[in-house]
Design a protein around this motif. Structure first.
Motif, mmCIF file in Angstrom:
data_model
loop_
_atom_site.group_PDB
_atom_site.id
_atom_site.type_symbol
_atom_site.label_atom_id
_atom_site.label_comp_id
_atom_site.label_asym_id
_atom_site.label_seq_id
_atom_site.Cartn_x
_atom_site.Cartn_y
_atom_site.Cartn_z
ATOM 1 N N LYS A 275 0.826 -1.204 0.000
ATOM 2 C CA LYS A 275 0.000 0.000 0.000
ATOM 3 C C LYS A 275 0.859 1.252 0.000
ATOM 4 C CE LYS A 275 -0.938 2.259 3.479
ATOM 5 N NZ LYS A 275 -1.607 2.964 4.590
ATOM 6 N N LEU A 276 0.287 2.305 -0.551
ATOM 7 C CA LEU A 276 0.873 3.627 -0.515
ATOM 8 C C LEU A 276 -0.086 4.530 0.242
ATOM 9 C CD1 LEU A 276 3.101 5.571 -1.534
ATOM 10 C CD2 LEU A 276 1.802 5.804 -3.644
ATOM 11 N N GLY A 277 0.422 5.349 1.119
ATOM 12 C CA GLY A 277 -0.433 6.228 1.913
ATOM 13 C C GLY A 277 0.063 7.658 1.910
ATOM 14 N N ASN A 278 -0.826 8.566 2.258
ATOM 15 C CA ASN A 278 -0.488 9.987 2.335
ATOM 16 C C ASN A 278 0.096 10.518 1.026
ATOM 17 O OD1 ASN A 278 -1.246 10.558 5.092
ATOM 18 N ND2 ASN A 278 0.509 9.329 5.710
ATOM 19 N N LEU B 17 5.527 3.817 -6.127
ATOM 20 C CA LEU B 17 5.696 2.896 -5.007
ATOM 21 C C LEU B 17 6.641 1.761 -5.364
ATOM 22 C CD1 LEU B 17 4.922 1.851 -2.199
ATOM 23 C CD2 LEU B 17 2.933 0.750 -3.249
ATOM 24 N N CYS B 18 6.455 1.186 -6.521
ATOM 25 C CA CYS B 18 7.306 0.057 -6.921
ATOM 26 C C CYS B 18 8.766 0.500 -7.041
ATOM 27 C CB CYS B 18 6.797 -0.527 -8.243
ATOM 28 S SG CYS B 18 7.449 -2.166 -8.589
ATOM 29 N N ASN B 19 8.991 1.677 -7.629
ATOM 30 C CA ASN B 19 10.355 2.184 -7.730
ATOM 31 C C ASN B 19 10.947 2.506 -6.369
ATOM 32 O OD1 ASN B 19 10.619 2.055 -10.556
ATOM 33 N ND2 ASN B 19 9.553 4.003 -10.824
ATOM 34 N N ARG B 20 10.119 3.021 -5.460
ATOM 35 C CA ARG B 20 10.619 3.361 -4.128
ATOM 36 C C ARG B 20 11.039 2.123 -3.347
ATOM 37 N NH1 ARG B 20 13.088 3.874 -0.567
ATOM 38 N NH2 ARG B 20 12.998 5.270 1.252
ATOM 39 N N LEU B 21 10.335 1.006 -3.558
ATOM 40 C CA LEU B 21 10.639 -0.211 -2.807
ATOM 41 C C LEU B 21 11.711 -1.075 -3.470
ATOM 42 C CD1 LEU B 21 7.088 -1.290 -1.583
ATOM 43 C CD2 LEU B 21 8.872 -0.074 -0.328
ATOM 44 N N ALA B 22 12.095 -0.746 -4.680
ATOM 45 C CA ALA B 22 13.088 -1.556 -5.390
ATOM 46 C C ALA B 22 14.407 -1.695 -4.640
ATOM 47 C CB ALA B 22 13.321 -0.980 -6.794
ATOM 48 N N PRO B 23 14.937 -0.626 -4.009
ATOM 49 C CA PRO B 23 16.199 -0.800 -3.278
ATOM 50 C C PRO B 23 16.104 -1.781 -2.119
ATOM 51 C CG PRO B 23 15.786 1.531 -3.703
ATOM 52 C CD PRO B 23 14.535 0.801 -4.053
ATOM 53 N N GLN C 121 5.623 13.691 2.911
ATOM 54 C CA GLN C 121 6.023 12.597 2.018
ATOM 55 C C GLN C 121 5.053 11.438 2.185
ATOM 56 O OE1 GLN C 121 10.307 11.513 1.972
ATOM 57 N NE2 GLN C 121 10.578 13.161 3.475
ATOM 58 N N PRO C 122 4.920 10.611 1.147
ATOM 59 C CA PRO C 122 4.057 9.430 1.281
ATOM 60 C C PRO C 122 4.671 8.395 2.221
ATOM 61 C CG PRO C 122 4.521 9.962 -1.027
ATOM 62 C CD PRO C 122 5.472 10.757 -0.193
ATOM 63 N N ASP C 123 3.812 7.521 2.732
ATOM 64 C CA ASP C 123 4.289 6.345 3.444
ATOM 65 C C ASP C 123 3.871 5.101 2.660
ATOM 66 O OD1 ASP C 123 1.623 5.752 4.071
ATOM 67 O OD2 ASP C 123 1.745 6.665 6.038
ATOM 68 N N TYR C 124 4.284 3.942 3.126
ATOM 69 C CA TYR C 124 4.003 2.702 2.393
ATOM 70 C C TYR C 124 4.123 1.542 3.349
ATOM 71 C CZ TYR C 124 8.887 4.142 1.844
ATOM 72 O OH TYR C 124 10.144 4.663 2.065
ATOM 73 N N GLY C 125 3.471 0.430 2.986
ATOM 74 C CA GLY C 125 3.471 -0.698 3.897
ATOM 75 C C GLY C 125 3.109 -2.007 3.216
ATOM 76 N N HIS C 126 3.317 -3.085 3.951
ATOM 77 C CA HIS C 126 2.904 -4.414 3.514
ATOM 78 C C HIS C 126 1.403 -4.586 3.752
ATOM 79 C CE1 HIS C 126 7.227 -4.958 4.194
ATOM 80 N NE2 HIS C 126 7.171 -6.104 3.539
ATOM 81 N N LEU C 127 0.748 -5.327 2.882
ATOM 82 C CA LEU C 127 -0.628 -5.758 3.104
ATOM 83 C C LEU C 127 -0.604 -7.231 3.478
ATOM 84 C CD1 LEU C 127 -2.541 -4.059 0.136
ATOM 85 C CD2 LEU C 127 -2.366 -3.293 2.522
#
Length: 277
Positions: free
Chosen positions: A60-63, A211-217, A76-82
């Motif tokens: 998920k992507l939030g904010n 989101l996908c690019n942000r989590l790639a690292p 800034q946005p946040d993100y998390g596992h579902l």
């Protein structure tokens, strides 16, 4: 930062979720966390949940919308596992006592048919990977006292996830105008918030690529069948202070979210757990 310190923060947040007793924000009590370390705290708890029989079913992507950032004091946005255990069935009752200080959001949800992995992912890649979209409600909740969060706090707290309800009107994204679809949220039939999918980074497909690019690292890859929530199209509404016009506050609360020309998603908060402030 030492792994033991990250595990200590993870344990405190996991205990807060289990007991329903919030904690002071880690950013205020130490140790200092940057965004990447906070995501590691989140991952520790996701792995603990899986080890206990749960399952990661998406991200998920939030904010992402400015209205949401303004509401929670973030830039800034946040993100998390579902996790599978956070999903509830549409039309069923959701127990208010599961949460500490819940808010209700409306957003699109994407179900994937292909893998997605950054970096350098484009919106075209996202379009090609989505099987269908459904209306979704996310109940966000924070294990941080009074929602007094900075970005590392909400990241460590798994993007402030609470529960997810998916609607039953799947649509191909070619049948939707995701850059301009109005949405509204209602409680007991009264409209309490409106928004538009354009608020989600111009359109939710772009937010998914971000989101996908942000989590790639972090080595995260989106997989076929997973659910991606790209963020709310409207400002989140407090579950406990919405329908102030009611005279009988012991009645159940009926929540519904609707995207114009697409479909709705709904859930009930039973009377025994429906509270207002």
């Amino acid at each position: 930062m030492r792994t033991s310190e990250l595990r200590g923060v993870a344990t405190a947040l996991r205990d807060a979720r289990r007991t329903g007793v919030p904690i002071t924000a880690p950013s205020k009590t130490g140790p200092h966390l940057d965004a990447d370390e906070a995501f590691e705290v989140q991952r520790i708890n996701a792995e603990a949940a899986v080890a206990d029989g749960d399952r990661v079913v998406g991200y998920k992507l939030g904010n992402i919308a400015k209205a949401m950032q303004d509401a929670f004091g973030l830039d800034q946005p946040d993100y998390g596992h579902l996790l599978a255990t956070t999903f509830a069935y549409e039309g069923t009752e959701v127990d208010r006592t599961r949460f500490i200080a819940p808010f209700v959001e409306l957003e699109p949800g994407f179900v994937l048919k292909r893998h997605l992995r950054g970096p350098h992912l484009t919106v075209a890649d996202v379009i090609d990977a989505i099987e269908y979209a459904v209306p979704a409600i996310e109940i966000i909740d924070s294990r941080i006292q009074d929602w007094a969060i900075e970005l590392p706090d909400t990241l460590a707290d798994n993007g402030s996830t609470g529960a997810v309800i998916l609607g039953g009107t799947p649509r191909r994204i070619t049948d939707l105008t995701l850059s301009d679809t109005p949405g509204s949220l209602r409680c007991n039939g009264r409209r309490v918030m409106t928004g538009n999918t354009r608020n989600v980074l111009g359109n939710p497909l772009a937010a998914t690529a971000w989101l996908c690019n942000r989590l790639a690292p972090h080595g995260v890859e989106f997989e076929p069948g997973q659910v991606i929530l790209p963020g709310s199209c409207l400002e989140a509404v407090p579950m406990d202070s919405t329908d102030r016009s009611r005279t009988d506050r012991s009645r159940a609360m009926h929540w519904s979210g609707t995207f114009d020309g697409w479909g709705s998603v709904e859930f009930e908060v039973p009377a025994s757990t429906a509270t207002e402030v």
